[in-house]
Design a protein around this motif. Structure first.
Motif, PDB file in Angstrom:
ATOM      1  N   SER A 161       1.680  31.421  -3.633  1.00 27.77           N
ATOM      2  CA  SER A 161       2.689  30.824  -4.509  1.00 27.77           C
ATOM      3  C   SER A 161       3.918  31.734  -4.556  1.00 27.77           C
ATOM      4  N   GLY A 162       4.788  31.483  -5.522  1.00 27.83           N
ATOM      5  CA  GLY A 162       6.012  32.267  -5.614  1.00 27.83           C
ATOM      6  C   GLY A 162       5.774  33.651  -6.189  1.00 27.83           C
ATOM      7  N   GLY A 163       4.726  33.818  -6.960  1.00 31.76           N
ATOM      8  CA  GLY A 163       4.463  35.104  -7.605  1.00 31.76           C
ATOM      9  C   GLY A 163       3.204  35.787  -7.114  1.00 31.76           C
ATOM     10  N   HIS A 164       2.393  35.070  -6.349  1.00 32.01           N
ATOM     11  CA  HIS A 164       1.080  35.621  -5.983  1.00 32.01           C
ATOM     12  C   HIS A 164       0.687  35.245  -4.567  1.00 32.01           C
ATOM     13  N   GLY A 188       5.674  33.119  -1.241  1.00 27.98           N
ATOM     14  CA  GLY A 188       6.760  32.230  -1.661  1.00 27.98           C
ATOM     15  C   GLY A 188       8.045  33.004  -1.935  1.00 27.98           C
ATOM     16  N   GLU A 189       7.865  34.194  -2.489  1.00 24.96           N
ATOM     17  CA  GLU A 189       9.020  35.057  -2.772  1.00 24.96           C
ATOM     18  C   GLU A 189       9.749  35.394  -1.469  1.00 24.96           C
ATOM     19  N   SER A 190       8.993  35.611  -0.385  1.00 21.79           N
ATOM     20  CA  SER A 190       9.632  35.960   0.885  1.00 21.79           C
ATOM     21  C   SER A 190      10.388  34.752   1.441  1.00 21.79           C
ATOM     22  N   PHE A 191       9.867  33.543   1.227  1.00 22.58           N
ATOM     23  CA  PHE A 191      10.610  32.339   1.629  1.00 22.58           C
ATOM     24  C   PHE A 191      11.892  32.233   0.794  1.00 22.58           C
ATOM     25  N   ASP A 192      11.772  32.497  -0.518  1.00 20.95           N
ATOM     26  CA  ASP A 192      12.941  32.381  -1.394  1.00 20.95           C
ATOM     27  C   ASP A 192      14.017  33.405  -1.025  1.00 20.95           C
ATOM     28  N   LYS A 193      13.569  34.651  -0.724  1.00 14.93           N
ATOM     29  CA  LYS A 193      14.544  35.689  -0.375  1.00 14.93           C
ATOM     30  C   LYS A 193      15.182  35.412   0.984  1.00 14.93           C
ATOM     31  N   GLY A 204      13.778  27.955  -2.203  1.00 14.82           N
ATOM     32  CA  GLY A 204      13.845  28.544  -0.878  1.00 14.82           C
ATOM     33  C   GLY A 204      12.851  27.996   0.124  1.00 14.82           C
ATOM     34  N   GLY A 205      11.596  27.826  -0.280  1.00 23.01           N
ATOM     35  CA  GLY A 205      10.567  27.409   0.675  1.00 23.01           C
ATOM     36  C   GLY A 205      10.923  26.108   1.389  1.00 23.01           C
ATOM     37  N   PRO A 206      11.154  25.035   0.627  1.00 18.98           N
ATOM     38  CA  PRO A 206      11.499  23.769   1.286  1.00 18.98           C
ATOM     39  C   PRO A 206      12.792  23.856   2.090  1.00 18.98           C
ATOM     40  N   ARG A 207      13.751  24.676   1.633  1.00 21.13           N
ATOM     41  CA  ARG A 207      15.023  24.807   2.386  1.00 21.13           C
ATOM     42  C   ARG A 207      14.799  25.500   3.728  1.00 21.13           C
ATOM     43  N   VAL A 208      13.976  26.558   3.730  1.00 27.73           N
ATOM     44  CA  VAL A 208      13.679  27.246   4.988  1.00 27.73           C
ATOM     45  C   VAL A 208      12.929  26.289   5.922  1.00 27.73           C
ATOM     46  N   GLU A 209      11.979  25.567   5.357  1.00 25.09           N
ATOM     47  CA  GLU A 209      11.208  24.632   6.199  1.00 25.09           C
ATOM     48  C   GLU A 209      12.129  23.584   6.825  1.00 25.09           C
ATOM     49  N   ALA A 210      13.065  23.058   6.028  1.00 25.96           N
ATOM     50  CA  ALA A 210      13.992  22.045   6.557  1.00 25.96           C
ATOM     51  C   ALA A 210      14.912  22.659   7.610  1.00 25.96           C
ATOM     52  N   ALA A 304      -3.951  26.763  -1.615  1.00 27.36           N
ATOM     53  CA  ALA A 304      -3.290  26.237  -2.812  1.00 27.36           C
ATOM     54  C   ALA A 304      -2.046  27.049  -3.142  1.00 27.36           C
ATOM     55  N   GLY A 305      -1.205  26.503  -4.029  1.00 30.26           N
ATOM     56  CA  GLY A 305       0.060  27.155  -4.392  1.00 30.26           C
ATOM     57  C   GLY A 305       1.202  26.568  -3.585  1.00 30.26           C
ATOM     58  N   GLY A 306       2.427  26.811  -4.051  1.00 34.77           N
ATOM     59  CA  GLY A 306       3.603  26.155  -3.480  1.00 34.77           C
ATOM     60  C   GLY A 306       3.744  26.272  -1.972  1.00 34.77           C
ATOM     61  N   VAL A 307       3.398  27.431  -1.402  1.00 40.47           N
ATOM     62  CA  VAL A 307       3.589  27.630   0.039  1.00 40.47           C
ATOM     63  C   VAL A 307       2.604  26.775   0.846  1.00 40.47           C
ATOM     64  N   ALA A 308       1.534  26.310   0.185  1.00 40.06           N
ATOM     65  CA  ALA A 308       0.578  25.429   0.873  1.00 40.06           C
ATOM     66  C   ALA A 308       1.202  24.071   1.183  1.00 40.06           C
ATOM     67  N   ALA A 309       2.400  23.823   0.657  1.00 37.33           N
ATOM     68  CA  ALA A 309       3.106  22.577   0.996  1.00 37.33           C
ATOM     69  C   ALA A 309       3.779  22.675   2.366  1.00 37.33           C
ATOM     70  N   ASN A 310       3.832  23.877   2.921  1.00 35.37           N
ATOM     71  CA  ASN A 310       4.582  24.106   4.166  1.00 35.37           C
ATOM     72  C   ASN A 310       3.774  23.663   5.398  1.00 35.37           C
ATOM     73  N   CYS A 311       4.375  22.792   6.207  1.00 35.74           N
ATOM     74  CA  CYS A 311       3.642  22.207   7.341  1.00 35.74           C
ATOM     75  C   CYS A 311       3.330  23.233   8.429  1.00 35.74           C
ATOM     76  N   TYR A 335       0.703  18.564  -5.625  1.00 40.00           N
ATOM     77  CA  TYR A 335      -0.253  19.330  -6.427  1.00 40.00           C
ATOM     78  C   TYR A 335      -0.407  20.770  -5.918  1.00 40.00           C
ATOM     79  N   CYS A 336       0.350  21.098  -4.840  1.00 40.27           N
ATOM     80  CA  CYS A 336       0.415  22.506  -4.400  1.00 40.27           C
ATOM     81  C   CYS A 336       1.420  23.242  -5.274  1.00 40.27           C
ATOM     82  N   THR A 337       2.601  22.655  -5.444  1.00 41.95           N
ATOM     83  CA  THR A 337       3.611  23.287  -6.300  1.00 41.95           C
ATOM     84  C   THR A 337       3.222  23.070  -7.768  1.00 41.95           C
TER      85      THR A 337
HETATM   86  O1  KG4 Z   1       3.038  27.367  -6.949  1.00 43.53           O
HETATM   87  P1  KG4 Z   1       4.512  27.357  -7.167  1.00 43.53           P
HETATM   88  O2  KG4 Z   1       5.181  26.040  -7.417  1.00 43.53           O
HETATM   89  O3  KG4 Z   1       4.931  28.298  -8.345  1.00 43.53           O
HETATM   90  C1  KG4 Z   1       4.327  29.528  -8.588  1.00 43.53           C
HETATM   91  O4  KG4 Z   1       3.286  29.551  -9.230  1.00 43.53           O
HETATM   92  O5  KG4 Z   1       4.868  30.514  -8.056  1.00 43.53           O
HETATM   93  O6  KG4 Z   1       5.130  28.045  -5.884  1.00 43.53           O
HETATM   94  C2  KG4 Z   1       6.495  28.146  -5.742  1.00 43.53           C
HETATM   95  C3  KG4 Z   1       6.781  28.846  -4.436  1.00 43.53           C
HETATM   96  C4  KG4 Z   1       8.261  29.136  -4.256  1.00 43.53           C
HETATM   97  O7  KG4 Z   1       8.415  30.456  -3.820  1.00 43.53           O
HETATM   98  C5  KG4 Z   1       8.662  28.124  -3.214  1.00 43.53           C
HETATM   99  O8  KG4 Z   1       9.736  28.553  -2.409  1.00 43.53           O
HETATM  100  C6  KG4 Z   1       7.386  27.986  -2.406  1.00 43.53           C
HETATM  101  O9  KG4 Z   1       6.360  28.013  -3.362  1.00 43.53           O
HETATM  102  N1  KG4 Z   1       7.371  26.721  -1.679  1.00 43.53           N
HETATM  103  C7  KG4 Z   1       7.364  26.645  -0.337  1.00 43.53           C
HETATM  104  C8  KG4 Z   1       7.429  25.272  -0.024  1.00 43.53           C
HETATM  105  N2  KG4 Z   1       7.464  24.552  -1.189  1.00 43.53           N
HETATM  106  C9  KG4 Z   1       7.410  25.476  -2.201  1.00 43.53           C
HETATM  107  N3  KG4 Z   1       7.332  27.606   0.593  1.00 43.53           N
HETATM  108  C10 KG4 Z   1       7.365  27.215   1.887  1.00 43.53           C
HETATM  109  N4  KG4 Z   1       7.464  25.923   2.277  1.00 43.53           N
HETATM  110  C11 KG4 Z   1       7.491  24.921   1.366  1.00 43.53           C
HETATM  111  N5  KG4 Z   1       7.583  23.648   1.766  1.00 43.53           N
END
Ligand code: KG4
Ligand code: ZN
Length: 391
Positions: A161-164, A188-193, A204-210, A304-311, A335-337
């Protein structure tokens, strides 16, 4: 706080709980920059129906600052949470009085936001004589796949995720053993940075992926962090520095350069996640072989967690699982984010397992900025990727 949230209504306010019948739980999530609520039904057979799920993302509120500003996040939660809960309850068709419990994230996260959600949940629970279940946000992610997928215990969890960023052996509700975690930035933080560095904006994550879609992932040879290191910890700060150096070396990068940088970073990040997950798979298999239970135990990876949305991340992990003979389970991207459904569900799972705290203890619980899901292995109390805005 809106009077709608507190006015008693519906059927009896009597508290009911147990695993032998359907259970309705309202979930509230406010630990970072998403104001979210959901109502789930945990069926008597252990299955889950998500009856309503609303997420009010705050990206616009923070856009001018290039990242999440804690004070703005807390104020936005105050302004939006009541409306979000009322609309969610209306969507669900379940009256406040018919709920069995109210679950809310009690940490870890930005403490101002957590306070808003937890206090609101306490007020709703008190007004309607319901149980309050304080939930660890990470447990919400850890159990999220079980809402929509077949994911019986035990499983290996990759929480990104963004923090873990952690690898955890999930043996049951409340039974978590941490095998590895990041020693610096979270995934997730590394995607955001990286998104910030490339001028892509947030989230950041979805923007980098796009941006990576039209890019060449092999143009820049970014490093393999911790390549020679045993165990399954992660490190992302070197990748971020490598992207910054490569971008600086280009002078004024073109659109194609940005796409190539995004694709090469995403590939390196996904490869790192897969390489360290493979180490954890070996650890799990070796431990089971020692216990002579390798035949019986399933080889299941839950992501699980936001980065799990990344294809790209998913396909690299999928390739790993196929090669190692493991099954991979990933919840749908929404449900990942962050979302309220996973908080409601974790609350329901705790209630069904008899692991929710008693009323007075739940009501007395204070929000926590830090709250590890599982302690690190002895002697390795380091890092944890808790520096980012999502921490
Ligand atoms: O689980 P989450 O919504 O919030 C936290 O608990 O941190 O995760 C958010 C993180 C963000 O850093 C966001 O950039 C990343 O998940 N994220 C992605 C994607 N969608 C969200 N990273 C890579 N690709 C994505 N499609
Ligand atoms: Zn989260």
């Amino acid at each position: 706080m809106s009077a709608h949230l507190l006015s008693a209504g519906g059927v009896s306010g009597e508290t009911r709980h147990g695993a032998l019948r359907d259970m309705f739980v309202l979930g509230v999530e406010t630990s970072c920059d998403d104001t979210a609520a959901a109502v789930v039904r945990r069926r008597a057979d252990g299955g889950c129906d998500i009856l309503a799920n609303r997420v009010w993302a705050q990206h616009e509120d923070h856009a001018a600052y290039g990242g999440v500003v804690p004070e703005i996040a807390a104020r936005s939660h105050v302004e939006r949470l009541d409306r979000t809960v009322i609309d969610t309850i209306a969507d669900s068709g379940v009256a406040f009085g018919d709920l069995d419990a109210v679950a809310a994230t009690a940490g870890p996260g930005l403490v101002g936001g957590v306070m808003v959600g937890l206090t609101t949940a306490k007020a709703i629970a008190l007004a309607h004589s319901k149980r309050l279940v304080p939930v660890n946000h990470l447990e919400g992610h850890a159990l999220s796949a079980r809402m929509t997928e077949a994911a019986p215990f035990p499983y290996l969890l990759l929480l990104i995720s963004g923090g873990h960023t952690q690898l955890i052996s999930v043996d049951g509700v409340g039974a978590y053993r941490r095998l590895g975690s990041t020693i610096d930035d979270a995934a997730g933080e590394s995607f955001d940075k990286t998104a910030k560095l490339l001028g892509l904006g947030q989230p950041g994550g979805p923007r980098v992926e796009a941006a990576a879609v039209g890019g060449r992932r092999d143009r820049f040879a970014f490093p393999k962090p911790l390549d020679k290191r045993e165990g399954c910890d992660f490190s992302f700060s070197g990748l971020k520095t490598a992207v910054r150096d490569a971008a600086a070396g280009l002078g004024a990068p073109t659109g194609q350069d940005i796409a190539d940088l995004a694709a090469s970073f995403q590939f390196a990040a996904a490869r790192h996640l897969a390489m360290r997950t493979e180490k954890a798979m070996t650890m799990v298999e070796d431990a089971r072989a020692q216990d002579k239970q390798e035949e019986a135990a399933p080889r299941r990876l839950v992501v699980a967690g936001g980065v799990a949305a990344n294809c790209a991340v998913k396909s690299m992990l999928d390739e790993l699982c196929r090669r190692r003979g493991w099954a991979m389970v990933v919840p749908p991207p929404k449900y990942c984010t962050d979302n309220g459904a996973m908080i409601a569900w974790a609350g329901a799972e705790r209630l069904a397992a008899g692991l929710a705290p008693p009323h007075d203890a739940a009501m007395a619980l204070a929000p926590r900025a830090r709250w590890p899901l599982a302690p690190p292995p002895a002697g390795r109390e380091i890092g944890g990727g808790r520096k980012g805005p999502k921490a």
